[in-house]
Design a protein around this motif. Structure first.
Motif, PDB file in Angstrom:
ATOM      1  N   MET A   1       0.835  -1.187   0.000  1.00 32.05           N
ATOM      2  CA  MET A   1       0.000   0.000   0.000  1.00 32.05           C
ATOM      3  C   MET A   1       0.878   1.247   0.000  1.00 32.05           C
ATOM      4  O   MET A   1       1.885   1.320   0.690  1.00 32.05           O
ATOM      5  N   SER A   2       0.485   2.257  -0.803  1.00 29.46           N
ATOM      6  CA  SER A   2       1.241   3.499  -0.885  1.00 29.46           C
ATOM      7  C   SER A   2       1.142   4.280   0.418  1.00 29.46           C
ATOM      8  O   SER A   2       0.177   4.160   1.164  1.00 29.46           O
ATOM      9  N   ASP A   3       2.166   5.094   0.666  1.00 26.34           N
ATOM     10  CA  ASP A   3       2.097   6.002   1.804  1.00 26.34           C
ATOM     11  C   ASP A   3       0.999   7.017   1.565  1.00 26.34           C
ATOM     12  O   ASP A   3       0.762   7.439   0.420  1.00 26.34           O
ATOM     13  N   PRO A   4       0.309   7.469   2.601  1.00 26.05           N
ATOM     14  CA  PRO A   4      -0.764   8.452   2.435  1.00 26.05           C
ATOM     15  C   PRO A   4      -0.227   9.741   1.819  1.00 26.05           C
ATOM     16  O   PRO A   4       0.883  10.181   2.140  1.00 26.05           O
ATOM     17  N   ILE A   5      -1.024  10.350   0.946  1.00 28.84           N
ATOM     18  CA  ILE A   5      -0.641  11.646   0.404  1.00 28.84           C
ATOM     19  C   ILE A   5      -1.056  12.754   1.372  1.00 28.84           C
ATOM     20  O   ILE A   5      -0.465  13.830   1.389  1.00 28.84           O
ATOM     21  N   ILE A   6      -2.080  12.471   2.201  1.00 28.52           N
ATOM     22  CA  ILE A   6      -2.484  13.389   3.265  1.00 28.52           C
ATOM     23  C   ILE A   6      -2.492  12.608   4.577  1.00 28.52           C
ATOM     24  O   ILE A   6      -3.085  11.537   4.665  1.00 28.52           O
ATOM     25  N   GLN A   7      -1.804  13.129   5.568  1.00 29.60           N
ATOM     26  CA  GLN A   7      -1.789  12.538   6.904  1.00 29.60           C
ATOM     27  C   GLN A   7      -2.184  13.614   7.917  1.00 29.60           C
ATOM     28  O   GLN A   7      -1.498  14.630   8.036  1.00 29.60           O
ATOM     29  N   ILE A   8      -3.270  13.389   8.610  1.00 29.14           N
ATOM     30  CA  ILE A   8      -3.720  14.306   9.650  1.00 29.14           C
ATOM     31  C   ILE A   8      -3.545  13.603  10.986  1.00 29.14           C
ATOM     32  O   ILE A   8      -4.039  12.494  11.185  1.00 29.14           O
ATOM     33  N   ARG A   9      -2.844  14.245  11.899  1.00 33.79           N
ATOM     34  CA  ARG A   9      -2.566  13.631  13.194  1.00 33.79           C
ATOM     35  C   ARG A   9      -2.940  14.584  14.331  1.00 33.79           C
ATOM     36  O   ARG A   9      -2.430  15.690  14.434  1.00 33.79           O
ATOM     37  N   HIS A  10      -3.879  14.133  15.163  1.00 32.80           N
ATOM     38  CA  HIS A  10      -4.269  14.827  16.401  1.00 32.80           C
ATOM     39  C   HIS A  10      -4.593  16.307  16.152  1.00 32.80           C
ATOM     40  O   HIS A  10      -4.235  17.172  16.945  1.00 32.80           O
ATOM     41  N   LEU A  11      -5.304  16.544  15.041  1.00 34.56           N
ATOM     42  CA  LEU A  11      -5.610  17.923  14.673  1.00 34.56           C
ATOM     43  C   LEU A  11      -6.768  18.460  15.518  1.00 34.56           C
ATOM     44  O   LEU A  11      -7.826  17.841  15.619  1.00 34.56           O
ATOM     45  N   THR A  12      -6.551  19.619  16.108  1.00 34.79           N
ATOM     46  CA  THR A  12      -7.587  20.314  16.878  1.00 34.79           C
ATOM     47  C   THR A  12      -7.637  21.764  16.406  1.00 34.79           C
ATOM     48  O   THR A  12      -6.606  22.384  16.142  1.00 34.79           O
ATOM     49  N   LYS A  13      -8.853  22.285  16.255  1.00 35.49           N
ATOM     50  CA  LYS A  13      -9.032  23.675  15.865  1.00 35.49           C
ATOM     51  C   LYS A  13     -10.026  24.333  16.818  1.00 35.49           C
ATOM     52  O   LYS A  13     -11.179  23.900  16.932  1.00 35.49           O
ATOM     53  N   THR A  14      -9.563  25.364  17.507  1.00 39.61           N
ATOM     54  CA  THR A  14     -10.394  26.108  18.446  1.00 39.61           C
ATOM     55  C   THR A  14     -10.480  27.559  18.000  1.00 39.61           C
ATOM     56  O   THR A  14      -9.473  28.171  17.634  1.00 39.61           O
ATOM     57  N   PHE A  15     -11.688  28.099  17.994  1.00 42.25           N
ATOM     58  CA  PHE A  15     -11.898  29.504  17.676  1.00 42.25           C
ATOM     59  C   PHE A  15     -12.138  30.268  18.973  1.00 42.25           C
ATOM     60  O   PHE A  15     -12.921  29.840  19.827  1.00 42.25           O
ATOM     61  N   GLY A  16     -11.469  31.401  19.117  1.00 40.87           N
ATOM     62  CA  GLY A  16     -11.636  32.205  20.319  1.00 40.87           C
ATOM     63  C   GLY A  16     -10.754  31.688  21.439  1.00 40.87           C
ATOM     64  O   GLY A  16      -9.966  30.754  21.282  1.00 40.87           O
ATOM     65  N   ALA A  17     -10.905  32.321  22.619  1.00 40.85           N
ATOM     66  CA  ALA A  17     -10.087  31.942  23.767  1.00 40.85           C
ATOM     67  C   ALA A  17     -10.900  32.094  25.044  1.00 40.85           C
ATOM     68  O   ALA A  17     -11.949  32.740  25.074  1.00 40.85           O
ATOM     69  N   GLY A  18     -10.416  31.477  26.089  1.00 41.81           N
ATOM     70  CA  GLY A  18     -11.069  31.588  27.393  1.00 41.81           C
ATOM     71  C   GLY A  18     -12.427  30.923  27.419  1.00 41.81           C
ATOM     72  O   GLY A  18     -12.663  29.916  26.741  1.00 41.81           O
ATOM     73  N   GLU A  19     -13.355  31.501  28.173  1.00 41.12           N
ATOM     74  CA  GLU A  19     -14.680  30.901  28.329  1.00 41.12           C
ATOM     75  C   GLU A  19     -15.484  30.907  27.034  1.00 41.12           C
ATOM     76  O   GLU A  19     -16.386  30.094  26.849  1.00 41.12           O
ATOM     77  N   SER A  63      -3.654  22.900  17.109  1.00 42.10           N
ATOM     78  CA  SER A  63      -2.612  21.925  17.428  1.00 42.10           C
ATOM     79  C   SER A  63      -2.738  20.743  16.478  1.00 42.10           C
ATOM     80  O   SER A  63      -3.732  20.595  15.773  1.00 42.10           O
ATOM     81  N   GLY A  64      -1.707  19.905  16.470  1.00 38.90           N
ATOM     82  CA  GLY A  64      -1.707  18.756  15.571  1.00 38.90           C
ATOM     83  C   GLY A  64      -0.928  19.035  14.301  1.00 38.90           C
ATOM     84  O   GLY A  64      -0.357  20.113  14.120  1.00 38.90           O
ATOM     85  N   SER A  65      -0.876  18.046  13.427  1.00 38.17           N
ATOM     86  CA  SER A  65      -0.076  18.173  12.208  1.00 38.17           C
ATOM     87  C   SER A  65      -0.886  17.812  10.970  1.00 38.17           C
ATOM     88  O   SER A  65      -1.802  16.989  11.024  1.00 38.17           O
ATOM     89  N   VAL A  66      -0.509  18.448   9.856  1.00 37.01           N
ATOM     90  CA  VAL A  66      -1.112  18.170   8.549  1.00 37.01           C
ATOM     91  C   VAL A  66       0.027  17.962   7.559  1.00 37.01           C
ATOM     92  O   VAL A  66       0.752  18.910   7.232  1.00 37.01           O
ATOM     93  N   LEU A  67       0.220  16.732   7.106  1.00 38.06           N
ATOM     94  CA  LEU A  67       1.235  16.429   6.103  1.00 38.06           C
ATOM     95  C   LEU A  67       0.558  16.212   4.761  1.00 38.06           C
ATOM     96  O   LEU A  67      -0.382  15.414   4.653  1.00 38.06           O
ATOM     97  N   VAL A  68       1.017  16.943   3.745  1.00 33.50           N
ATOM     98  CA  VAL A  68       0.526  16.765   2.383  1.00 33.50           C
ATOM     99  C   VAL A  68       1.719  16.452   1.491  1.00 33.50           C
ATOM    100  O   VAL A  68       2.653  17.259   1.404  1.00 33.50           O
TER     101      VAL A  68
END
Length: 338
Positions: A1-19, A63-68
């Motif tokens: 099997m080929s290596d992935p062309i896209i690898q997403i690892r532990h990706l988190t996206k938060t908008f804003g801060a605090g409460e 946080s997390g990583s995006v490999l393309v």
């Protein structure tokens, strides 16, 4: 099997801060293989569009990583990122064409940015318009085109930099069913002819069923389930998957009311009501309709139905055999418990 062309690892996206912070994506892990058509599906608010924008860093992950193609996108400089985006282009629901430019000029635009010589860019743009079936519209303006034609121009423009990955963010949502089918057929053809990897973002399970090899189901910003499309359709293991796969949003509790459950698909036979009635009359077997998403067009049935079979194994086998013997009907057994 080929290596992935896209690898997403532990990706988190938060908008804003605090409460007031809102977490749109949390601990996403996905692999997309070279040359496949990968679907990402979820209901509104599931995080689909945020995820696809994180793939090309239009949104930067918290946080997390995006490999393309082996490159860590989050580590690139702005100049390197602009270069990398030539290999991971995007088409949108709203087409995003430049209204003051002709179709030819729209397709040339990304090559202008990349400083491709004008004559070479024009020749390549004409090739791409021919590839999407619109060479005769080269001198037309977007306002003169139908929705499907606009999307074809957008696809040609996205291919102008010879990308390895094509991101489709709800690319058919604004189109009618016939035009949607033609655009999906075009994406499938381009995938096969050019070898371009396609990532499809959608809320429509019919789109996933039509062209995707594998699918990830997003729910509340997390990956609820992922796998081969046929496996998810046959054996969805989460309520999030069932809400999308099964008509009527069938839950675990509803599935648990039947010992054996089958998914019946109608592709143009006589309307579905006689099937259930005939099953009772001809076989003396009654089934439980758990959900249905069918439509009657000129007396013909299209869509799907979820049926609970009798507990008696002989009765269940008799019912399944009868249903499978009918023309224009297919049936597959699905798991009744999570």
């Amino acid at each position: 099997m080929s290596d992935p062309i896209i690898q997403i690892r532990h990706l988190t996206k938060t908008f804003g801060a605090g409460e007031g912070a809102v977490t749109a994506l949390e601990d996403i892990n996905l692999d997309v293989l070279p040359g496949e058509i990968f679907g990402i599906i979820g209901l509104s608010g599931a995080g689909k569009s945020t995820l696809v924008r994180c793939l090309n860093l239009l949104e930067r992950p918290t946080s997390g990583s995006v490999l393309v193609d082996g490159r860590e996108m989050t580590a690139l400089s702005e100049k390197e990122l602009r270069q990398a985006r030539r290999s991971i282009t995007m088409i949108f629901q709203s087409f995003n064409l430049l209204m003051q430019r002709t179709c030819l000029s729209n397709v040339c635009f990304p090559m202008e940015i990349s400083r491709v010589p004008k004559a070479k860019a024009k020749a390549r743009a004409l090739e791409l318009l021919e590839l999407v079936g619109l060479k005769e519209k080269a001198d037309a303006y977007p306002a003169q085109l139908s929705g499907g034609q606009k999307q074809r121009v957008a696809i040609a423009r996205a291919l102008a930099t010879d990308p390895k990955v094509l991101l489709c963010d709800e690319a058919t949502s604004a189109l009618d069913p016939t035009t949607t089918a033609s655009i999906l057929a075009l994406l499938k053809e381009l995938n096969q002819k050019l070898g371009v990897t396609v990532v499809v973002i959608t809320h429509q399970m019919s789109v996933i069923e039509e062209i995707c090899h594998r699918v990830a189901i997003l729910d509340g910003g997390t990956v609820a389930e992922q796998g081969a499309v046929e496996d998810i359709f046959s054996h969805p293991s989460t309520d999030a998957a069932r809400r999308l796969v099964y008509p009527g949003g069938v839950t675990s509790a509803q599935l648990a009311t039947s010992n054996r459950v089958i998914r019946v698909a109608f592709d143009g036979g006589t309307a579905y009501h006689p099937l259930i009635a005939s099953l009772a009359i001809d076989c003396g077997v009654k089934v439980n309709i758990l959900g249905a998403d069918t439509r009657n067009i000129d007396g013909k049935a299209f869509g799907t139905m979820l049926l609970g079979l009798p507990e008696d194994p002989n009765e269940a086998a008799k019912a399944l055999s009868y249903i499978r013997s009918q023309p224009h009907v297919t049936a597959e057994e699905v798991e009744s418990h999570a």
